[in-house]
Design a protein around this motif. Structure first.
Motif, PDB file in Angstrom:
ATOM      1  N   TRP A  65       7.983   8.833  -2.624  1.00 22.45           N
ATOM      2  CA  TRP A  65       6.210   8.078  -2.522  1.00 22.45           C
ATOM      3  C   TRP A  65       6.220   8.393  -0.490  1.00 22.45           C
ATOM      4  CZ3 TRP A  65       4.668   5.686  -7.100  1.00 22.45           C
ATOM      5  CH2 TRP A  65       5.010   5.237  -7.561  1.00 22.45           C
ATOM      6  N   SER A 116       2.228   3.936   1.986  1.00 17.54           N
ATOM      7  CA  SER A 116       2.570   4.828   2.995  1.00 17.54           C
ATOM      8  C   SER A 116       3.622   5.559   3.671  1.00 17.54           C
ATOM      9  CB  SER A 116       2.239   3.698   4.069  1.00 17.54           C
ATOM     10  OG  SER A 116       2.453   3.938   5.809  1.00 17.54           O
ATOM     11  N   ASP A 117       3.846   5.575   4.947  1.00 22.19           N
ATOM     12  CA  ASP A 117       4.904   6.279   4.920  1.00 22.19           C
ATOM     13  C   ASP A 117       6.421   5.934   4.562  1.00 22.19           C
ATOM     14  OD1 ASP A 117       3.363   8.541   5.438  1.00 22.19           O
ATOM     15  OD2 ASP A 117       3.282   7.827   8.245  1.00 22.19           O
ATOM     16  N   VAL A 118       7.650   6.710   4.951  1.00 17.89           N
ATOM     17  CA  VAL A 118       8.517   6.462   4.221  1.00 17.89           C
ATOM     18  C   VAL A 118       9.460   5.845   5.271  1.00 17.89           C
ATOM     19  CG1 VAL A 118      11.003   7.491   3.245  1.00 17.89           C
ATOM     20  CG2 VAL A 118       8.895   8.146   2.140  1.00 17.89           C
ATOM     21  N   TYR A 119       9.451   6.095   6.402  1.00 22.27           N
ATOM     22  CA  TYR A 119      10.042   6.472   7.707  1.00 22.27           C
ATOM     23  C   TYR A 119       9.900   4.659   8.124  1.00 22.27           C
ATOM     24  CZ  TYR A 119      11.279  11.131   7.168  1.00 22.27           C
ATOM     25  OH  TYR A 119      11.824  12.653   7.025  1.00 22.27           O
ATOM     26  N   GLY A 123       0.934  -1.115  -0.024  1.00 24.73           N
ATOM     27  CA  GLY A 123      -0.059   0.222  -0.594  1.00 24.73           C
ATOM     28  C   GLY A 123       0.399   1.038   0.178  1.00 24.73           C
ATOM     29  N   ILE A 142      13.073   7.897  -3.079  1.00 27.84           N
ATOM     30  CA  ILE A 142      12.348   7.612  -1.701  1.00 27.84           C
ATOM     31  C   ILE A 142      11.218   6.573  -1.594  1.00 27.84           C
ATOM     32  CG2 ILE A 142      12.376   8.994   0.878  1.00 27.84           C
ATOM     33  CD1 ILE A 142      13.835  11.194  -0.534  1.00 27.84           C
ATOM     34  N   PRO A 143      10.978   5.999  -1.321  1.00 24.57           N
ATOM     35  CA  PRO A 143      10.104   4.858  -1.786  1.00 24.57           C
ATOM     36  C   PRO A 143       9.325   4.544   0.131  1.00 24.57           C
ATOM     37  CG  PRO A 143      12.611   4.002  -1.883  1.00 24.57           C
ATOM     38  CD  PRO A 143      12.635   5.059  -1.110  1.00 24.57           C
ATOM     39  N   SER A 144       8.564   4.160  -0.188  1.00 24.21           N
ATOM     40  CA  SER A 144       7.244   4.295   1.382  1.00 24.21           C
ATOM     41  C   SER A 144       8.068   2.814   1.743  1.00 24.21           C
ATOM     42  CB  SER A 144       6.085   4.106   1.042  1.00 24.21           C
ATOM     43  OG  SER A 144       6.031   3.352   0.235  1.00 24.21           O
TER      44      SER A 144
END
Lengths: 339, 396
Positions: free
Chosen positions: B167, A336-339, A334, B87-89
């Motif tokens: 992303w 979502s966030d990068v971190y 899905g 910079i991927p999720s």
């Protein structure tokens, strides 16, 4: 209904209690349109165990300081269940545990067996919260006399305690977590060529089977090694969870876990419909004990098979089942966030 | 190559800066390497019984096919745009590679940041495989990094890159833009978005039993086993048309879906339990109207189109909304903002697709596709053509 009417009447009352006392539980039941089920199909009401990780669910007006906080195992606070047990719930849990162990294992609780813990001494938490591991050790301690830790602080065999265990003439209740019992006790005894006399010993172990499975050790193999290192030992696995402390299911002599008068289990498909006996599915665990928090009916992430009810070849009543493992925590694709 | 946590900051920074090398001319050489790579990934997937790897290999094969179609029509010369920083999720295990593949094909040197949430060993194994296939020269120009110095390296990479691809959610994108300024010619962002499906109730009622089952199966595929985790999954499903038995048809659709979910493999149960946890966590806070069904742990609400604007993002993530719309105008008037994909009953009514996009005007989504194609890869994503965007055309 597949279990006694008494059990479901009790479950109804428990649902009703939590519905009245716990706002969060009520919101969920109303939000799902399940309130009519409290009376008609109480077994079809359940909440996800994960809710205890992120929410404070309490069904009593009592001061939090009067309750004991049980924490499940986990690495961070957010991954641990927070279960608030008041005095009455704890007393019920303790009584139930005693009764279940007494019924299921050939223990003479009147003369109280000597209690050995196959683990390292566990420090009490400063925060007042009780870790699941320590809660279990403490819970079973009321069934035995004294408490002796078989491992030292480094996880090595404590030779002094081991010697005591070897020389025991009284009945012994030994308790530990499955992988610790296997890795730090049985395997070490096997390597050292030490044998213990298991004639008067009951070895109760549970939890931690995930870790053991990663070593590729099935329950049968575990029992085989246990009886070779401790001949004649009564070795029993149990299934339980911190959210339903006290109402554990103990393995019978034919290798099946059994429910009892305090608990039940339903296997569900991926759409949460009940599955038939013999079908694999998601485990819903029911306990009649939690009163200060709504942990009476929980959808777990365990996979199991329930084979039947009251007709196990061992002769013991109750539903009999196996736990096959846990649903894999696959990461759903899905955005979502990068971190 | 893979820069792991153990590498010293200066050494890692040097690698990144030396990566600003020439981009290559777009040609078929990289295609050959990619075919080899797709096969190797497929072999590894089969060997390790890893469905994520298998999906990546399918994606890679499709990419190759679409590249061929695109490239054979071109008579011009194309070069990669330059060092591309990805910079991927962090919640998708192989997302770094989905982002990297088209850029590699477009002839770019690449720097790919690997989220600390991802498994180093797992990623490392795949990067080793890539290095083996693309060779040492290309390997040095395609750097994946996962480091305790991630902050510093992200700053450096943002400075040296010509293209940056991010992303994530809107808030993540905004944080990255403010924390790591870039002079990249293109700062391409793919934020988390939502999608819509329209099911014409007349068309649905005309489908026979097999047709309805097929549609439901495709719908489940689009929703990733009813998790709705992809941007292109149909988060809002409009039921369009006026029919007296409309509600019964909606229930028929749900009944089929719940049967399929119930019969799915036990391992898929993790999707349902996760859905259920999200659903109940959301319900804890407040009570809502009664859902018409619970499927795979998600509450299904059947609401009027007027209620669409009041649905919050949190509700959208935890529940499923079926929306009653008698007329197209109701859809147009309540169309949610920033919709990525619109899926229609399969086979798709093209006239309707054109008509609805005319009515939606600037609110028209980036893709209109048949139900069942929502997750299908396309070189055109969020309105951006990957190869056109990541290359520069030489005018002769």
């Amino acid at each position: 209904m597949d279990t006694s009417n008494y059990f479901y009447d009790e479950l109804k009352s428990l649902h009703q209690w939590h519905y009245e006392k716990c706002e969060g539980f009520r919101n969920i039941i109303d939000g799902l349109g399940w309130s009519p089920l409290i009376d008609s199909q109480p077994e079809n009401i359940f909440i996800h165990t994960g809710l205890f990780k992120t929410n404070k669910l309490i069904s009593t007006n009592k001061d939090e300081r009067e309750m004991i906080l049980f924490l499940s195992s986990g690495t961070s606070s957010s991954s641990r269940s927070h279960v608030y047990a008041d005095r009455y719930t704890r007393i019920d849990q303790q009584r139930a545990l005693k009764k279940i162990v007494l019924d299921d294992l050939d223990l003479n609780l009147l003369s109280r067996p000597n209690y050995y813990v196959i683990d390292r001494p566990y420090p009490e938490s400063n925060s007042g919260a009780l870790d699941a591991r320590y809660a279990a050790i403490r819970g079973f301690s009321s069934l035995g006399r004294g408490i002796r830790f078989v491992l030292d602080e480094n996880g090595d065999l404590n030779e002094e305690v081991l010697e005591e265990l070897r020389c025991e003439t009284k009945q012994v209740l030994a308790f530990g977590f499955t992988y610790t019992v296997y890795l730090d006790f049985l395997k070490k005894l096997l390597d050292l060529g030490i044998k213990l006399n298991g004639k008067n010993m009951v070895l109760l172990h549970g939890g931690g089977w995930k870790k053991l499975a990663s070593y590729g050790i099935p329950n049968k193999e575990f029992n085989k090694i246990a009886s070779s290192v401790i001949p004649n030992v009564v070795c029993r696995n149990y299934y339980g969870m911190i959210e339903q402390t006290g109402s554990i299911s103990i393995e019978c002599n034919k290798g099946y876990l059994h429910t009892n008068q305090y608990n039940s289990l339903i296997i569900r498909d991926n759409n949460f419909n009940k599955k038939n006996f013999g079908d694999e599915g998601i485990v819903q665990s029911i306990s009649l004990l939690p009163k200060s928090y709504p942990g009476q009916s929980l959808l777990t992430e365990d996979i199991g098979i329930c084979y039947g009810e009251d007709d196990c070849i061992c002769g013991k009543p109750g539903k009999y089942f196996h736990i096959l493992g846990r649903l894999k925590k696959t990461i759903v694709r899905g955005c979502s966030d990068v971190y | 190559m893979f820069i792991k946590s153990s590498i010293d900051l200066n050494e890692a920074a040097e690698y990144l800066q030396s990566n600003c090398l020439k981009s290559s001319r777009v040609n078929l050489e990289r295609i050959d390497k990619l075919v080899k790579l797709s096969n190797s990934i497929k072999d590894l997937a089969v060997y390790q019984k890893d469905s994520d790897l298998l999906a990546l290999s399918v994606f890679s094969f499709e990419l190759v096919e679409q590249f061929h179609t695109w490239f054979k029509e071109k008579s011009q010369i194309y070069f990669g745009k330059g060092t591309t920083f990805h910079i991927p999720s962090g919640n998708i295990p192989l997302m770094p590679f989905y982002s990297w593949l088209p850029s590699y094909l477009a002839g770019n040197p690449n720097i790919v940041r690997i989220s600390r949430r991802l498994d180093d060993t797992y990623i490392g194994r795949l990067v080793d495989l890539i290095d083996k296939v693309i060779g040492p020269i290309d390997g040095k120009m395609n750097i994946f990094y996962s480091s305790k110095y991630s902050e510093q390296l992200t700053l450096i990479a943002s400075k040296v890159c010509k293209v940056r691809i991010v992303w994530g959610s809107y808030s993540t994108i905004s944080t990255i833009r403010s924390k790591y300024p870039t002079e990249a010619v293109i700062d391409l962002c793919f934020p988390t978005r939502h999608s819509v499906s329209i099911i014409d109730v007349g068309n649905y009622s005309e489908l026979d039993n097999t047709g309805r089952n097929l549609l439901c199966r495709r719908y489940i595929d689009d929703t990733i086993q009813f998790t709705f985790k992809a941007c292109s999954s149909p988060h809002y499903t409009y039921w369009l048309g006026r029919k007296s038995e409309k509600y019964l048809l909606v229930l028929d659709f749900l009944e089929r879906i719940s049967g399929m979910i119930a019969r799915s493999e036990t391992e898929m149960g993790v999707m349902s339990t996760n859905n259920f946890l999200d659903n109940q966590s959301n319900l804890l806070q407040r009570t809502k109207c009664k859902p018409i069904q619970l499927i795979a742990g998600k509450s299904i609400y059947y609401i009027s189109s007027k209620e669409v604007p009041s649905i919050s993002k949190e509700q959208m993530d935890c529940h499923v909304y079926f929306i009653n719309a008698d007329y197209e105008e109701e859809i147009v008037n309540t169309w949610p903002s920033d919709i990525q994909t619109l899926s229609l009953i399969n086979p798709m009514d093209y006239d309707f697709a054109v008509k609805i996009s005319n009515k939606l005007g600037s609110k028209t989504p980036d893709r209109i596709i048949p139900i069942g194609h929502a997750l299908k890869f396309s070189l055109l994503w969020d309105g951006q053509h990957f190869l056109e965007t990541l290359t520069r055309q030489v005018f002769i």
